[in-house]
Every structure is written in C-alpha cells, then in structure tokens.
Design a protein around this motif. Structure first.
Motif, PDB file in Angstrom:
ATOM      1  N   VAL A  22     -14.701  14.645   4.666  1.00  0.00           N
ATOM      2  CA  VAL A  22     -14.929  13.462   4.347  1.00  0.00           C
ATOM      3  C   VAL A  22     -15.997  12.791   5.399  1.00  0.00           C
ATOM      4  O   VAL A  22     -16.867  13.481   7.188  1.00  0.00           O
ATOM      5  CB  VAL A  22     -13.698  13.303   5.034  1.00  0.00           C
ATOM      6  N   VAL A  23     -16.844  12.552   4.789  1.00  0.00           N
ATOM      7  CA  VAL A  23     -18.643  11.564   5.318  1.00  0.00           C
ATOM      8  C   VAL A  23     -18.361  10.016   5.290  1.00  0.00           C
ATOM      9  O   VAL A  23     -17.282   9.665   4.873  1.00  0.00           O
ATOM     10  CB  VAL A  23     -19.559  12.389   4.811  1.00  0.00           C
TER      11      VAL A  23
ATOM     12  N   GLY B 135      -8.595   0.858   2.071  1.00  0.00           N
ATOM     13  CA  GLY B 135      -7.617   1.918   3.110  1.00  0.00           C
ATOM     14  C   GLY B 135      -7.288   2.946   2.865  1.00  0.00           C
ATOM     15  O   GLY B 135      -6.362   3.915   2.182  1.00  0.00           O
ATOM     16  N   ARG B 136      -6.956   2.490   0.906  1.00  0.00           N
ATOM     17  CA  ARG B 136      -6.435   3.725   0.046  1.00  0.00           C
ATOM     18  C   ARG B 136      -7.625   3.956  -0.881  1.00  0.00           C
ATOM     19  O   ARG B 136      -7.166   4.581  -1.783  1.00  0.00           O
ATOM     20  CB  ARG B 136      -5.215   2.795  -0.920  1.00  0.00           C
ATOM     21  N   THR B 137      -9.173   3.844  -0.512  1.00  0.00           N
ATOM     22  CA  THR B 137      -9.864   5.130  -1.800  1.00  0.00           C
ATOM     23  C   THR B 137     -10.700   5.494  -0.802  1.00  0.00           C
ATOM     24  O   THR B 137     -10.968   4.734   0.150  1.00  0.00           O
ATOM     25  CB  THR B 137     -10.429   3.428  -2.581  1.00  0.00           C
TER      26      THR B 137
ATOM     27  N   ARG C 219      -3.823   6.667   6.601  1.00  0.00           N
ATOM     28  CA  ARG C 219      -3.182   7.805   6.630  1.00  0.00           C
ATOM     29  C   ARG C 219      -2.759   7.451   4.896  1.00  0.00           C
ATOM     30  O   ARG C 219      -2.786   8.818   3.717  1.00  0.00           O
ATOM     31  CB  ARG C 219      -1.526   6.806   6.797  1.00  0.00           C
ATOM     32  N   ASP C 220      -2.789   6.939   4.782  1.00  0.00           N
ATOM     33  CA  ASP C 220      -3.143   6.418   2.512  1.00  0.00           C
ATOM     34  C   ASP C 220      -4.545   7.413   2.244  1.00  0.00           C
ATOM     35  O   ASP C 220      -3.995   8.031   1.116  1.00  0.00           O
ATOM     36  CB  ASP C 220      -3.094   5.685   2.762  1.00  0.00           C
ATOM     37  N   HIS C 221      -5.498   7.386   2.987  1.00  0.00           N
ATOM     38  CA  HIS C 221      -6.369   8.447   2.853  1.00  0.00           C
ATOM     39  C   HIS C 221      -6.367   9.567   2.688  1.00  0.00           C
ATOM     40  O   HIS C 221      -5.626  10.800   2.186  1.00  0.00           O
ATOM     41  CB  HIS C 221      -7.906   8.091   3.703  1.00  0.00           C
TER      42      HIS C 221
END
Length: 581
Positions: A253-254, A231-233, A281-283
């Motif tokens: 973003v794909v 979720g953060r990568t 949200r982290d993305h």
C-alpha cells in the motif's frame, strides 16, 4: 402485472461482485482461485463454503446450497426474489425496470457510460498534447505503462469535456462536471494528468487528476458519488489482479498514483494506493480478500510513523490467523516512485521482504513511551498494550504478543494476563482528587493553546513538529493536533467551521466549551508569541520523554545505531529555541 426484464437481471449480475457481496456478511479467505469460509447456513467447524469469482457463484457443501448473488441474498438475508434483485440494484445504483409497468429507467447506465466515455476522451487528448506527454516522460512513464493504466489528459479549458459529453446530467451524477448556479455546467478536471480509478470488476468509477499548472490542489479526486467512495476504493487493485496469473501473495500500500504506476513499470504489480485518505477497515477487507500479506509503505519521518500507527490501529481487528502486516519506511527524500527508479526492482523487493512486522512495530512504539528499567514503566507498558490486544482476534499472533509482553515486563505469562484483565481504568467520576487535580494542571497548557488557535486559526500554518505533540503525554494533545490538522487542511477556515465538522462528537463538545470561555483581548504579536512558545514547550517535553526512554533502554541492552543517532538529534533539538515569528 409488471415483471422484471430478464435482460436487466443478467446485466445486474454482471455488475455485481459476488465475493464482495458475500464478504460483507461472512469472513472469506483466499484458497487458490476461490474464497473459502464457514457455512453461514450450518454450524460446521471446518470450512466447506466456497465462492468462485470466475463463476460468480457460491457453493456450500455443508448445506447443499449453491447459486448466484441473487440466490445467496434469498438464502442468507431471507429475501424474496424481487427483494433480492432490488437490493442488488440498490447497491449498483440502478432503478429496477418493469415490463408492462412504468417506463424502464436505469439510473446508473448513464453515469457509467459517461465515465467510460470520459476515459476515452482523456486518453485521446493525451496523444494530442505534447506538454502532457513530456511530463510523463520526465517522470519516467513509458507509453506501454500509460496505456495499461489508461492515463489521459484533461484539457486546459472549462468546457472541453462538457462539449464532448452530450448528456451532461449523467456526467454531473458521475462527478465529472460541476453545475453552475445560473444554469449549465463546467469541467471539474482541467489541465491535469488523469488516472482512471476502477472498481474490482474493472469499471471506471472515478478519476484522480494531477495538475500541470499552478493549481494549489496538486491532486484532485472525483467527489463521493453513488459509484465512487474513497474509503472503499483502492487505486490499482484491479490492475494488480489482472497482472497476476494466480493468487497474489501480498499487496503493498502506497500513497500516490505515480507510486503505483512506476512500481508496476518495474515489475512490482502488486501495489495499490489509498485515494488521499487514511487506510480504512473497508480498504483492509478488500486487501485481505486478495492477499494474505500487506506491506504499508510510509515516509520514515515522524509524520510517516504517525500515519503507520493509524494504519496499524485499523489493521489489528482484521489480523485473523494466516494474515500478515508489515511496515516499510522509506529513506529520507524518497517516495516509492523515486526509490524504485534509483535502486531498482530487486532492491525494492528486498526492502519489502525486510519490512518491519506489525508486532515489532507495535511493541517498539509502546516501549518508546515507557522506562523498562523501572517497575512503573513496565506496568505502564501493559496498560498501553491492553487496548491494542483487545482489538486483535483470538489466535496465534495474540498469544505470541502476550508472550513477548511477559518477557519485556519480566513477568510470567499468567500474571500478565491477570494484570491486563484487571487494568480497567477507574471511572472518571471516581478518580482520586489529587490525580484529577494533577491531570487538570497538566492539561492547562494545551487548553490555553487550543483557545489561542480557536481565536486565530491561521496560527496552524506556523505549527511545526505537530506529530511530536502526541508523545508529550499531556491530556488534550490529541484534540489540539486534530484541530491543527484541520486548519492546515482548510486554510481560511474558522472556529465555527471546525465546530460544524465535529458536530455530535466529544471533541466538538470540548471545542464548544472553550468557545464559550473567550480569551481576554491580546494584540497580534503577543498572541502569536504565546502560541509559538507553548508549542515549543510541548515539543521539548515530548523530546525529553523519548530521550529518557531510549536512555533507559540503553541500561538493559545495546542501542542500535539509528537509536543512538536519534538521541543525538533530539538532544540537539532540545537545545534550540523556537524561531522568531
């Protein structure tokens, strides 16, 4: 008295991305090669706080403070030097060694080294495996592209990497190997094309593997570890930054590794992918630290539009002034990988430029659900828009959306703002009895479908057009859709497993109440037929609502060719009967 070795502090700072660290605490915006924001140490109104990713330093011209990541934590979090070092070490997964104290032990040196060694191993095995090379050639991947992204191959053995990596403990910590109950371990990735996943500093923190066999799991990712968080990568973010000589204007973003790789091979280096999970949200915070515009690329079918809507909801709170978001929907039968190979880079970039702005997508989806030809429909539009406007930060976009809403609702801007302020829904306990009774009656079919599904979770495998159900405007459909999604993603799961997955949530409590009210005995044929017919009726209701909304639009404007085709397709679908089980 023990002290922290100076070499460890240098290594710790090398592992820390100061932009990420500070960006978690204050809002930063890209300004050329640096990032800018308001000083966190003064009450200034104009930004004079800068962070340099190249120097890994911050400079605050308002307060006169500057320094590295340790200095920032000491000033902002009011930590001592040792506490700041320990906080950075915790973030990096390190144990702080002490000179003159206990023997130094760096926990994550091993896992990071294991991941780096695994990347070299997989790349070496790719060169020795014709079947893997042939697969990449068939997909159109050149040798140069494979080298740039570090693509490799995991052998079709249970112990290939296990034998190569002598220290299996670190490899287990990194998610590369899986321990056996009776002792020992085995390779997590076998007979797969391997895509190394890097953090923003270029270190490999995990892998994604695409099977070359008949494994039901087509793609497999490294599990969550202290180093790797899906979720953060974002896959490809490091490569996108490296390929650019200056600030990136946008990111697209794909969904897949091959999409990123093939777009880059065609010169579109600004593509990144989420790792089999919805955008978080982290993305988005990672994205907007890199570029001011994001283009989400989704399939053009209903499932793709539903995924786009979920991305929109996550994006709204991040849309401060100067940031843009758009949605690009792909033609049927294509993903970004195949589309760019078919139409070429220039035509693909033209589609990116023509992507639907967030404001247009948001209002278009809301208008689909109402009849603007009636007073009630226009009032409902305002009610539907309110929660989304509440998520938007104050700024020009929110102001312009209010103006457009006023135009659609045929009201003055001031009246719209007043209507939105007083449109708080009544407390559930104070709802008029007649309304509560109608809501209960409307929800009854969904409750019955949920009971049938909990009784026989395998029914989820036969559920079709699930994305349509949410448009039926029937209470409880969101829970039903989520339950179907869960059982489709976890074949063989039971109602108890769903309940465990939803522990301490409103959905979990609702499921618990349903499970406490068991169904009377039903034979298999009757149960399947009732579930199939119930879903069909809900889908018909959703189709009818959409057609009516488009027909209402036709009374006040000319429909587009796509909308006309949509009405025709939905009308045909409304005449169909559900397939026999």
């Amino acid at each position: 008295m023990s002290r922290i070795p100076e070499a460890f502090i240098h290594d710790l700072l090398a592992r820390t991305d100061i932009v990420e660290l500070i960006g978690e605490r204050i809002e930063l915006k890209r300004a050329g090669k640096e990032y800018r924001g308001l000083s966190p140490f003064t009450n200034e109104k104009t930004p004079s706080f800068f962070v340099s990713p190249q120097k890994q330093m911050f400079f605050d011209f308002s307060s006169g403070k500057n320094g590295n990541a340790i200095g920032f934590l000491m000033a902002y979090d009011r930590l001592s030097f040792v506490e700041a070092v320990e906080e950075l070490a915790r973030r990096a997964g390190l144990e702080v060694p002490r000179e003159g104290g206990a023997p130094a032990r760096v926990l994550m040196d091993g896992p990071l080294d294991a991941l780096a060694a695994a990347e070299r191993f997989f790349r070496d095995r790719l060169r020795q495996t014709p079947v893997a090379i042939d697969y990449l050639k068939k997909r159109g991947v050149s040798g140069e592209t494979a080298k740039r992204y570090g693509i490799g191959y995991a052998p079709d053995r249970w112990d290939a990497l296990t034998e190569f990596l002598k220290d299996t403990r670190h490899a287990i910590e990194a998610g590369l190997l899986v321990p056996r109950e009776g002792g020992g371990c085995y390779d997590r990735f076998r007979h797969r094309i391997m895509f190394p996943i890097r953090d923003t500093r270029g270190r490999v923190t995990g892998f994604g593997g695409r099977t070359l066999g008949n494994d039901p799991a087509k793609y497999l990712n490294t599990p969550e570890t202290p180093l790797f968080h899906k979720g953060r990568t974002l896959y490809g973010l490091y490569e996108a930054r490296q390929a650019s000589t200056g600030p990136l204007a946008q990111l697209v973003v794909v969904e897949g590794y091959m999409d990123v790789v093939m777009l880059a091979q065609h010169g579109i280096h600004e593509a990144v992918a989420t790792l089999g999970t919805a955008t978080t949200r982290d993305h988005l915070q990672l994205i907007f630290k890199t570029a001011n515009r994001v283009v989400f690329c989704f399939d053009g079918d209903r499932a793709g539009r539903a995924a786009a809507w979920r991305a929109l909801e996550q994006t709204l709170p991040e849309l401060h002034d100067g940031r843009e978001c758009a949605f690009m929907f792909l033609p049927e039968g294509h993903d970004p990988d195949t589309l760019v190979q078919t139409i070429g880079a220039e035509a693909f970039r033209a589609r990116m430029r023509a992507a639907q702005p967030l404001s247009q997508f948001l209002l278009g989806e809301l208008v689909r659900q109402v009849d603007l030809g009636t007073l009630e429909g226009r009032a409902r539009l305002l009610a539907l828009a309110r929660p989304h406007l509440d998520k938007l930060p104050a700024g020009s976009l929110r102001t312009l959306l209010l103006d457009e809403l006023a135009h659609l609702a045929r009201m003055d801007r001031t009246d719209v703002e007043q209507a939105l302020r007083r449109s708080d829904p009544p407390a559930r306990g104070n709802a008029p009895p007649a309304a509560a009774e109608r809501g209960s009656a409307a929800a009854r079919p969904v409750r019955r479908l949920m009971q049938l599904l909990l009784e026989r979770p395998a029914l989820a495998e036969r559920a079709e057009h699930v994305e349509l159900l949410a448009q039926a405007n029937v209470p409880g459909t969101d829970v039903l859709v989520a339950a179907i999604d869960f059982f489709q993603a976890h074949p063989g799961a039971t109602a108890a497993q769903l309940l465990a997955a939803w522990t301490d949530t409103a959905r979990g409590r609702a499921i618990g109440r349903l499970l406490a009210d068991p169904l009377p005995p039903l034979d298999d044929t009757a149960l399947e037929a009732e579930f199939r017919d119930g879903l069909h009726r809900l889908c018909q209701r959703a189709l009818k609502a959409r057609v009516e909304a488009l027909l209402a639009q036709a009374r006040i404007r000319t429909l587009t060719e796509a909308e006309t085709r949509e009405i025709e397709a939905m009308t045909r679908q409304m005449r169909t009967r559900p397939p026999d089980t």
